[in-house]
Design a protein around this motif. Structure first.
Motif, PDB file in Angstrom:
ATOM      1  N   PRO A  50       0.808  -1.232   0.000  1.00 22.13           N
ATOM      2  CA  PRO A  50       0.000   0.000   0.000  1.00 22.13           C
ATOM      3  C   PRO A  50       0.838   1.277   0.000  1.00 22.13           C
ATOM      4  CG  PRO A  50      -0.935  -1.591   1.510  1.00 22.13           C
ATOM      5  CD  PRO A  50       0.399  -2.153   1.067  1.00 22.13           C
ATOM      6  N   GLU A  51       1.964   1.253   0.687  1.00 19.44           N
ATOM      7  CA  GLU A  51       2.838   2.432   0.709  1.00 19.44           C
ATOM      8  C   GLU A  51       3.444   2.690  -0.680  1.00 19.44           C
ATOM      9  OE1 GLU A  51       6.721   4.112   3.142  1.00 19.44           O
ATOM     10  OE2 GLU A  51       5.676   2.342   3.876  1.00 19.44           O
ATOM     11  N   LEU A  52       3.825   1.621  -1.369  1.00 17.17           N
ATOM     12  CA  LEU A  52       4.350   1.784  -2.728  1.00 17.17           C
ATOM     13  C   LEU A  52       3.270   2.282  -3.676  1.00 17.17           C
ATOM     14  CD1 LEU A  52       6.659  -1.333  -3.147  1.00 17.17           C
ATOM     15  CD2 LEU A  52       7.348   1.063  -3.152  1.00 17.17           C
ATOM     16  N   HIS A  53       2.072   1.719  -3.557  1.00 18.28           N
ATOM     17  CA  HIS A  53       0.975   2.184  -4.414  1.00 18.28           C
ATOM     18  C   HIS A  53       0.695   3.658  -4.178  1.00 18.28           C
ATOM     19  CE1 HIS A  53      -0.340  -2.211  -4.621  1.00 18.28           C
ATOM     20  NE2 HIS A  53       0.017  -1.878  -5.834  1.00 18.28           N
ATOM     21  N   ALA A  54       0.647   4.059  -2.926  1.00 19.75           N
ATOM     22  CA  ALA A  54       0.335   5.453  -2.599  1.00 19.75           C
ATOM     23  C   ALA A  54       1.395   6.422  -3.123  1.00 19.75           C
ATOM     24  CB  ALA A  54       0.165   5.606  -1.091  1.00 19.75           C
ATOM     25  N   ALA A  55       2.614   5.942  -3.296  1.00 15.59           N
ATOM     26  CA  ALA A  55       3.696   6.794  -3.797  1.00 15.59           C
ATOM     27  C   ALA A  55       3.675   6.926  -5.317  1.00 15.59           C
ATOM     28  CB  ALA A  55       5.043   6.235  -3.344  1.00 15.59           C
ATOM     29  N   ALA A  56       2.880   6.097  -5.975  1.00 19.28           N
ATOM     30  CA  ALA A  56       2.851   6.087  -7.438  1.00 19.28           C
ATOM     31  C   ALA A  56       1.926   7.153  -7.998  1.00 19.28           C
ATOM     32  CB  ALA A  56       2.380   4.710  -7.929  1.00 19.28           C
ATOM     33  N   SER A  57       2.250   7.618  -9.177  1.00 24.46           N
ATOM     34  CA  SER A  57       1.365   8.534  -9.911  1.00 24.46           C
ATOM     35  C   SER A  57       0.334   7.751 -10.709  1.00 24.46           C
ATOM     36  CB  SER A  57       2.177   9.400 -10.875  1.00 24.46           C
ATOM     37  OG  SER A  57       3.128  10.161 -10.180  1.00 24.46           O
ATOM     38  N   VAL A  58       0.757   6.609 -11.244  1.00 26.40           N
ATOM     39  CA  VAL A  58      -0.087   5.749 -12.074  1.00 26.40           C
ATOM     40  C   VAL A  58       0.336   4.310 -11.826  1.00 26.40           C
ATOM     41  CG1 VAL A  58      -0.779   5.145 -14.442  1.00 26.40           C
ATOM     42  CG2 VAL A  58      -0.247   7.511 -13.881  1.00 26.40           C
ATOM     43  N   TYR A  59      -0.634   3.405 -11.842  1.00 23.29           N
ATOM     44  CA  TYR A  59      -0.348   1.974 -11.761  1.00 23.29           C
ATOM     45  C   TYR A  59      -0.502   1.405 -13.162  1.00 23.29           C
ATOM     46  CZ  TYR A  59      -0.541  -2.891 -10.247  1.00 23.29           C
ATOM     47  OH  TYR A  59      -0.287  -4.230 -10.069  1.00 23.29           O
ATOM     48  N   GLY A  84      -6.038   5.119  -4.227  1.00 21.48           N
ATOM     49  CA  GLY A  84      -6.373   6.331  -4.975  1.00 21.48           C
ATOM     50  C   GLY A  84      -5.483   6.570  -6.176  1.00 21.48           C
ATOM     51  N   VAL A  85      -4.893   5.512  -6.712  1.00 25.48           N
ATOM     52  CA  VAL A  85      -3.982   5.634  -7.850  1.00 25.48           C
ATOM     53  C   VAL A  85      -4.695   5.157  -9.114  1.00 25.48           C
ATOM     54  CG1 VAL A  85      -1.778   4.844  -8.813  1.00 25.48           C
ATOM     55  CG2 VAL A  85      -1.986   5.286  -6.356  1.00 25.48           C
ATOM     56  N   ALA A 135      -9.407   8.972  -7.482  1.00 27.21           N
ATOM     57  CA  ALA A 135     -10.461   9.129  -6.465  1.00 27.21           C
ATOM     58  C   ALA A 135     -11.667   8.261  -6.794  1.00 27.21           C
ATOM     59  CB  ALA A 135     -10.867  10.599  -6.351  1.00 27.21           C
ATOM     60  N   ALA A 136     -12.023   8.181  -8.079  1.00 23.69           N
ATOM     61  CA  ALA A 136     -13.153   7.338  -8.483  1.00 23.69           C
ATOM     62  C   ALA A 136     -12.839   5.862  -8.232  1.00 23.69           C
ATOM     63  CB  ALA A 136     -13.489   7.571  -9.951  1.00 23.69           C
ATOM     64  N   GLY A 137     -11.589   5.472  -8.464  1.00 23.59           N
ATOM     65  CA  GLY A 137     -11.191   4.092  -8.191  1.00 23.59           C
ATOM     66  C   GLY A 137     -11.283   3.758  -6.720  1.00 23.59           C
ATOM     67  N   ARG A 138     -10.841   4.683  -5.876  1.00 15.73           N
ATOM     68  CA  ARG A 138     -10.915   4.457  -4.429  1.00 15.73           C
ATOM     69  C   ARG A 138     -12.381   4.338  -3.988  1.00 15.73           C
ATOM     70  NH1 ARG A 138      -7.963   4.605   0.230  1.00 15.73           N
ATOM     71  NH2 ARG A 138      -9.106   5.326   2.054  1.00 15.73           N
ATOM     72  N   GLN A 139     -13.235   5.230  -4.478  1.00 18.14           N
ATOM     73  CA  GLN A 139     -14.660   5.161  -4.132  1.00 18.14           C
ATOM     74  C   GLN A 139     -15.275   3.840  -4.583  1.00 18.14           C
ATOM     75  OE1 GLN A 139     -16.389   8.619  -5.918  1.00 18.14           O
ATOM     76  NE2 GLN A 139     -15.977   9.912  -4.135  1.00 18.14           N
ATOM     77  N   ARG A 140     -14.881   3.368  -5.765  1.00 17.22           N
ATOM     78  CA  ARG A 140     -15.437   2.113  -6.279  1.00 17.22           C
ATOM     79  C   ARG A 140     -15.024   0.941  -5.393  1.00 17.22           C
ATOM     80  NH1 ARG A 140     -14.553  -1.348 -11.400  1.00 17.22           N
ATOM     81  NH2 ARG A 140     -16.591  -2.307 -11.560  1.00 17.22           N
TER      82      ARG A 140
END
Length: 163
Positions: A50-59, A84-85, A135-140
């Motif tokens: 999760p920390e690596l994902h949060a540091a990314a601009s895009v996955y 939220g990526v 943000a839409a991905g996180r909400q989903r």
């Protein structure tokens, strides 16, 4: 991106716990002169993802289909969305069930690197767009793609069969 000389060519990339051809990919990266921009992170514990994902601009999920070997569900995509990526992924296997094209990320056809690059560039260039998709991905994930919902639906199936 590097070969096209476009915006985003100076981005840094992390390949995390990738399955399979690390040595082949590392050789390609070296041949393209991109070794300073690409990091191969092996053996990253699940708790640190999760920390690596949060540091990314895009996955980026450029998985390939080989016979019956394809992306089943895309748990990495879910993890990135929960952080939220936004995602850029190929339209393969269960990936379209996770990435809502144009809403939570972007989907491209399989085996077309130019399409991956074309989809990635707007997200690297436009932080507002990337933020909206993320943000839409996180909400989903919070509302639909979570274990609470799955358990509730499974219980409903069990109750309907018991009748």
């Amino acid at each position: 991106l590097h070969a096209r000389g476009e915006a985003g060519a100076d981005a840094c990339y992390a390949v995390v716990n990738g399955a399979g051809a690390h040595s082949e990919l590392a050789a390609v990266v070296k041949d393209l002169g991109l070794a300073a921009r690409v990091r191969f992170l092996h053996g990253v514990p699940d708790a640190d993802l999760p920390e690596l994902h949060a540091a990314a601009s895009v996955y980026l999920e450029p998985s390939r289909e080989a016979g019956f070997d394809l992306e089943g569900h895309g748990s990495g995509l879910l993890d990135a969305a929960a952080s939220g990526v936004p995602a850029v992924a190929v339209r393969s296997g269960g990936t379209p069930d996770v990435v809502n094209a144009g809403v939570t990320g972007l989907l491209v056809d399989n085996d077309h690197p130019d399409e991956l690059a074309a989809a990635l560039l707007p997200l690297l260039a436009d932080a507002g767009l990337a933020g909206r998709l993320g943000a839409a991905g996180r909400q989903r994930v919070e509302r639909q793609l979570n274990w609470d919902r799955v358990v509730t639906e499974l219980r409903g199936v069990g109750h309907s069969r018991a009748r």
